[in-house]
Design a protein around this motif. Structure first.
Motif, PDB file in Angstrom:
ATOM      1  N   ILE A 186      -9.649  -9.942  -3.319  1.00 59.83           N
ATOM      2  CA  ILE A 186      -9.577  -8.660  -4.018  1.00 59.83           C
ATOM      3  C   ILE A 186     -10.750  -7.773  -3.601  1.00 59.83           C
ATOM      4  CG2 ILE A 186      -9.768  -7.549  -6.289  1.00 59.83           C
ATOM      5  CD1 ILE A 186      -8.127  -9.917  -7.423  1.00 59.83           C
ATOM      6  N   ALA A 187     -11.934  -8.357  -3.484  1.00 56.27           N
ATOM      7  CA  ALA A 187     -13.125  -7.576  -3.128  1.00 56.27           C
ATOM      8  C   ALA A 187     -13.021  -6.966  -1.733  1.00 56.27           C
ATOM      9  CB  ALA A 187     -14.372  -8.455  -3.222  1.00 56.27           C
ATOM     10  N   ARG A 188     -12.321  -7.622  -0.821  1.00 58.21           N
ATOM     11  CA  ARG A 188     -12.218  -7.152   0.567  1.00 58.21           C
ATOM     12  C   ARG A 188     -10.981  -6.305   0.851  1.00 58.21           C
ATOM     13  NH1 ARG A 188     -14.308 -12.062   4.362  1.00 58.21           N
ATOM     14  NH2 ARG A 188     -16.174 -12.530   3.169  1.00 58.21           N
ATOM     15  N   ALA A 189     -10.098  -6.200  -0.121  1.00 58.69           N
ATOM     16  CA  ALA A 189      -8.802  -5.565   0.117  1.00 58.69           C
ATOM     17  C   ALA A 189      -8.901  -4.053   0.242  1.00 58.69           C
ATOM     18  CB  ALA A 189      -7.851  -5.931  -1.023  1.00 58.69           C
ATOM     19  N   ASP A 190      -7.959  -3.482   1.013  1.00 58.91           N
ATOM     20  CA  ASP A 190      -7.855  -2.032   1.128  1.00 58.91           C
ATOM     21  C   ASP A 190      -6.921  -1.503   0.041  1.00 58.91           C
ATOM     22  OD1 ASP A 190      -5.311  -2.745   1.983  1.00 58.91           O
ATOM     23  OD2 ASP A 190      -5.536  -1.957   4.003  1.00 58.91           O
ATOM     24  N   GLU A 191      -6.746  -0.185   0.013  1.00 65.66           N
ATOM     25  CA  GLU A 191      -5.929   0.440  -1.032  1.00 65.66           C
ATOM     26  C   GLU A 191      -4.516  -0.111  -1.060  1.00 65.66           C
ATOM     27  OE1 GLU A 191      -7.747   2.106   1.247  1.00 65.66           O
ATOM     28  OE2 GLU A 191      -8.465   4.022   0.457  1.00 65.66           O
TER      29      GLU A 191
ATOM     30  N   THR B  24      -3.305  -2.977  -0.055  1.00 67.48           N
ATOM     31  CA  THR B  24      -3.282  -4.352  -0.531  1.00 67.48           C
ATOM     32  C   THR B  24      -3.542  -4.417  -2.031  1.00 67.48           C
ATOM     33  OG1 THR B  24      -3.999  -5.128   1.632  1.00 67.48           O
ATOM     34  CG2 THR B  24      -4.328  -6.638  -0.217  1.00 67.48           C
ATOM     35  N   LEU B  25      -4.499  -3.641  -2.503  1.00 66.90           N
ATOM     36  CA  LEU B  25      -4.823  -3.641  -3.928  1.00 66.90           C
ATOM     37  C   LEU B  25      -3.657  -3.130  -4.764  1.00 66.90           C
ATOM     38  CD1 LEU B  25      -8.442  -2.231  -3.610  1.00 66.90           C
ATOM     39  CD2 LEU B  25      -7.834  -4.557  -4.367  1.00 66.90           C
ATOM     40  N   ALA B  26      -3.053  -2.025  -4.332  1.00 66.05           N
ATOM     41  CA  ALA B  26      -1.930  -1.459  -5.075  1.00 66.05           C
ATOM     42  C   ALA B  26      -0.764  -2.446  -5.117  1.00 66.05           C
ATOM     43  CB  ALA B  26      -1.489  -0.142  -4.446  1.00 66.05           C
ATOM     44  N   ALA B  27      -0.424  -3.011  -3.960  1.00 64.52           N
ATOM     45  CA  ALA B  27       0.709  -3.939  -3.903  1.00 64.52           C
ATOM     46  C   ALA B  27       0.436  -5.209  -4.693  1.00 64.52           C
ATOM     47  CB  ALA B  27       1.037  -4.271  -2.450  1.00 64.52           C
ATOM     48  N   SER B  28      -0.786  -5.700  -4.652  1.00 66.62           N
ATOM     49  CA  SER B  28      -1.110  -6.918  -5.390  1.00 66.62           C
ATOM     50  C   SER B  28      -1.010  -6.693  -6.892  1.00 66.62           C
ATOM     51  CB  SER B  28      -2.484  -7.408  -4.953  1.00 66.62           C
ATOM     52  OG  SER B  28      -3.361  -7.600  -5.972  1.00 66.62           O
ATOM     53  N   ALA B  29      -1.467  -5.535  -7.372  1.00 66.94           N
ATOM     54  CA  ALA B  29      -1.384  -5.222  -8.801  1.00 66.94           C
ATOM     55  C   ALA B  29       0.071  -5.002  -9.226  1.00 66.94           C
ATOM     56  CB  ALA B  29      -2.223  -3.995  -9.123  1.00 66.94           C
ATOM     57  N   VAL B  30       0.823  -4.265  -8.416  1.00 67.10           N
ATOM     58  CA  VAL B  30       2.239  -4.047  -8.725  1.00 67.10           C
ATOM     59  C   VAL B  30       2.976  -5.387  -8.743  1.00 67.10           C
ATOM     60  CG1 VAL B  30       4.394  -2.997  -7.903  1.00 67.10           C
ATOM     61  CG2 VAL B  30       2.284  -1.663  -7.899  1.00 67.10           C
ATOM     62  N   ALA B  31       2.612  -6.283  -7.832  1.00 65.83           N
ATOM     63  CA  ALA B  31       3.251  -7.604  -7.786  1.00 65.83           C
ATOM     64  C   ALA B  31       2.949  -8.398  -9.058  1.00 65.83           C
ATOM     65  CB  ALA B  31       2.783  -8.371  -6.550  1.00 65.83           C
ATOM     66  N   CYS B  32       1.719  -8.358  -9.540  1.00 66.39           N
ATOM     67  CA  CYS B  32       1.378  -9.052 -10.798  1.00 66.39           C
ATOM     68  C   CYS B  32       2.205  -8.499 -11.947  1.00 66.39           C
ATOM     69  CB  CYS B  32      -0.113  -8.900 -11.111  1.00 66.39           C
ATOM     70  SG  CYS B  32      -1.195  -9.896 -10.076  1.00 66.39           S
TER      71      CYS B  32
ATOM     72  N   ALA C 207       0.513  -2.605 -21.191  1.00 64.12           N
ATOM     73  CA  ALA C 207      -0.864  -2.130 -20.992  1.00 64.12           C
ATOM     74  C   ALA C 207      -1.269  -2.206 -19.526  1.00 64.12           C
ATOM     75  CB  ALA C 207      -1.826  -2.944 -21.856  1.00 64.12           C
ATOM     76  N   MET C 208      -0.762  -3.219 -18.790  1.00 64.03           N
ATOM     77  CA  MET C 208      -1.045  -3.310 -17.355  1.00 64.03           C
ATOM     78  C   MET C 208      -0.540  -2.068 -16.642  1.00 64.03           C
ATOM     79  SD  MET C 208       0.009  -7.326 -16.690  1.00 64.03           S
ATOM     80  CE  MET C 208       0.068  -7.255 -14.916  1.00 64.03           C
ATOM     81  N   LEU C 209       0.674  -1.655 -16.988  1.00 65.50           N
ATOM     82  CA  LEU C 209       1.239  -0.450 -16.382  1.00 65.50           C
ATOM     83  C   LEU C 209       0.458   0.786 -16.832  1.00 65.50           C
ATOM     84  CD1 LEU C 209       3.392   0.968 -14.690  1.00 65.50           C
ATOM     85  CD2 LEU C 209       4.860   0.971 -16.731  1.00 65.50           C
ATOM     86  N   GLY C 210       0.097   0.829 -18.101  1.00 67.48           N
ATOM     87  CA  GLY C 210      -0.660   1.965 -18.624  1.00 67.48           C
ATOM     88  C   GLY C 210      -2.027   2.127 -17.978  1.00 67.48           C
ATOM     89  N   ALA C 211      -2.604   0.996 -17.529  1.00 61.33           N
ATOM     90  CA  ALA C 211      -3.935   1.031 -16.917  1.00 61.33           C
ATOM     91  C   ALA C 211      -3.911   1.414 -15.436  1.00 61.33           C
ATOM     92  CB  ALA C 211      -4.610  -0.332 -17.078  1.00 61.33           C
TER      93      ALA C 211
ATOM     94  N   PRO D 118     -10.683   2.560  -8.204  1.00 62.94           N
ATOM     95  CA  PRO D 118      -9.801   2.361  -9.355  1.00 62.94           C
ATOM     96  C   PRO D 118      -8.707   1.322  -9.098  1.00 62.94           C
ATOM     97  CG  PRO D 118      -9.432   4.534  -8.392  1.00 62.94           C
ATOM     98  CD  PRO D 118     -10.615   3.941  -7.704  1.00 62.94           C
ATOM     99  N   LEU D 119      -8.196   1.265  -7.873  1.00 63.05           N
ATOM    100  CA  LEU D 119      -7.165   0.274  -7.560  1.00 63.05           C
ATOM    101  C   LEU D 119      -7.728  -1.146  -7.595  1.00 63.05           C
ATOM    102  CD1 LEU D 119      -5.186   2.070  -4.710  1.00 63.05           C
ATOM    103  CD2 LEU D 119      -4.336   1.501  -7.002  1.00 63.05           C
ATOM    104  N   ARG D 120      -8.975  -1.330  -7.169  1.00 62.32           N
ATOM    105  CA  ARG D 120      -9.602  -2.660  -7.211  1.00 62.32           C
ATOM    106  C   ARG D 120      -9.770  -3.123  -8.658  1.00 62.32           C
ATOM    107  NH1 ARG D 120     -12.832  -1.893  -3.536  1.00 62.32           N
ATOM    108  NH2 ARG D 120     -11.677  -3.049  -1.990  1.00 62.32           N
ATOM    109  N   GLU D 121     -10.215  -2.220  -9.520  1.00 63.49           N
ATOM    110  CA  GLU D 121     -10.369  -2.560 -10.938  1.00 63.49           C
ATOM    111  C   GLU D 121      -9.018  -2.927 -11.545  1.00 63.49           C
ATOM    112  OE1 GLU D 121     -12.306   0.751 -12.822  1.00 63.49           O
ATOM    113  OE2 GLU D 121     -14.147   0.467 -11.659  1.00 63.49           O
ATOM    114  N   TRP D 122      -7.994  -2.162 -11.215  1.00 62.48           N
ATOM    115  CA  TRP D 122      -6.654  -2.415 -11.748  1.00 62.48           C
ATOM    116  C   TRP D 122      -6.101  -3.734 -11.212  1.00 62.48           C
ATOM    117  CZ3 TRP D 122      -1.446  -0.776  -9.678  1.00 62.48           C
ATOM    118  CH2 TRP D 122      -0.429  -0.976 -10.631  1.00 62.48           C
TER     119      TRP D 122
END
Length: 192
Positions: free
Chosen positions: A7-12, A14-22, A78-82, A91-95
């Motif tokens: 997560i720390a090394r990911a680009d936008e 990757t971060l967006a897709a990983s969060a959407v996948a969760c 709440a995950m979607l709301g955040a 912001p994508l890394r935090e999400w």
């Protein structure tokens, strides 16, 4: 590499897709039609962030069909709301980090619904850091999917195969959603 390192090394992308996948894998916890895929517009924006804010608003509106105030469904909502409207790394890394943890916690509740471990946060932290942890099978499977999705997306970032990487991430997420739906179905039959 541990989940947190990925997560720390990911680009936008990757971060967006990983969060959407969760979020996608936790959708069975929301009441609604089993066949719909309300997050498709967000998946489509993960590649380059094009129309991210507009599609995010549309998904929120589409999924706002019922009021949920507590329980697992409220955490999914709440995950979607955040989700940040800005398609930017911070912001994508935090999400993505928050979605990862919430998804693991929700899977943990299904692993042991009547016996929430007081050490749950410690176990999840250890597991996310790559340390051995005594987590249940649903949490272990979810953790493995999260790591694999981040690895696939990192491997395909900036390549001609980046779309294929997103497709593989979506496929893994769909598989995880089926697993969760099956567990919930078994539990419902067991109670009824």
């Amino acid at each position: 590499m541990s989940l947190l390192e990925l997560i720390a090394r990911a680009d936008e992308r990757t971060l967006a897709a990983s969060a959407v996948a969760c979020l996608d894998r936790c959708l069975p916890l929301l009441a609604g039609p089993a066949g719909t895929e309300p997050l498709r517009p967000l998946w489509a924006s993960c590649e380059d962030g094009r129309e991210w804010a507009m599609r995010l608003a549309a998904v929120r509106t589409a999924m706002d069909h019922e009021s949920v105030t507590d329980g697992p469904a409220a955490r999914v909502r709440a995950m979607l709301g955040a989700a940040p409207s800005d398609f930017a790394p911070v912001p994508l890394r935090e999400w993505a980090d928050a979605c990862s943890l919430v998804a693991l916690r929700l899977h943990g509740r299904l692993d042991a619904p009547d016996d929430a471990s007081p050490d749950e946060d410690h176990l999840l932290k250890a597991a996310r850091c790559g340390e051995p942890a005594a987590v249940g099978p649903l949490v272990a499977g979810e953790l493995e999917r999260q790591v694999r999705i981040l690895e696939i997306l990192a491997e395909t970032a900036g390549t001609a195969g980046s779309g294929a990487g997103l497709r593989k991430a979506l496929d893994l997420s769909t598989e995880g959603r089926r697993v969760l739906r099956a567990v919930m179905s078994r539990r419902a039959r067991g109670r009824g």
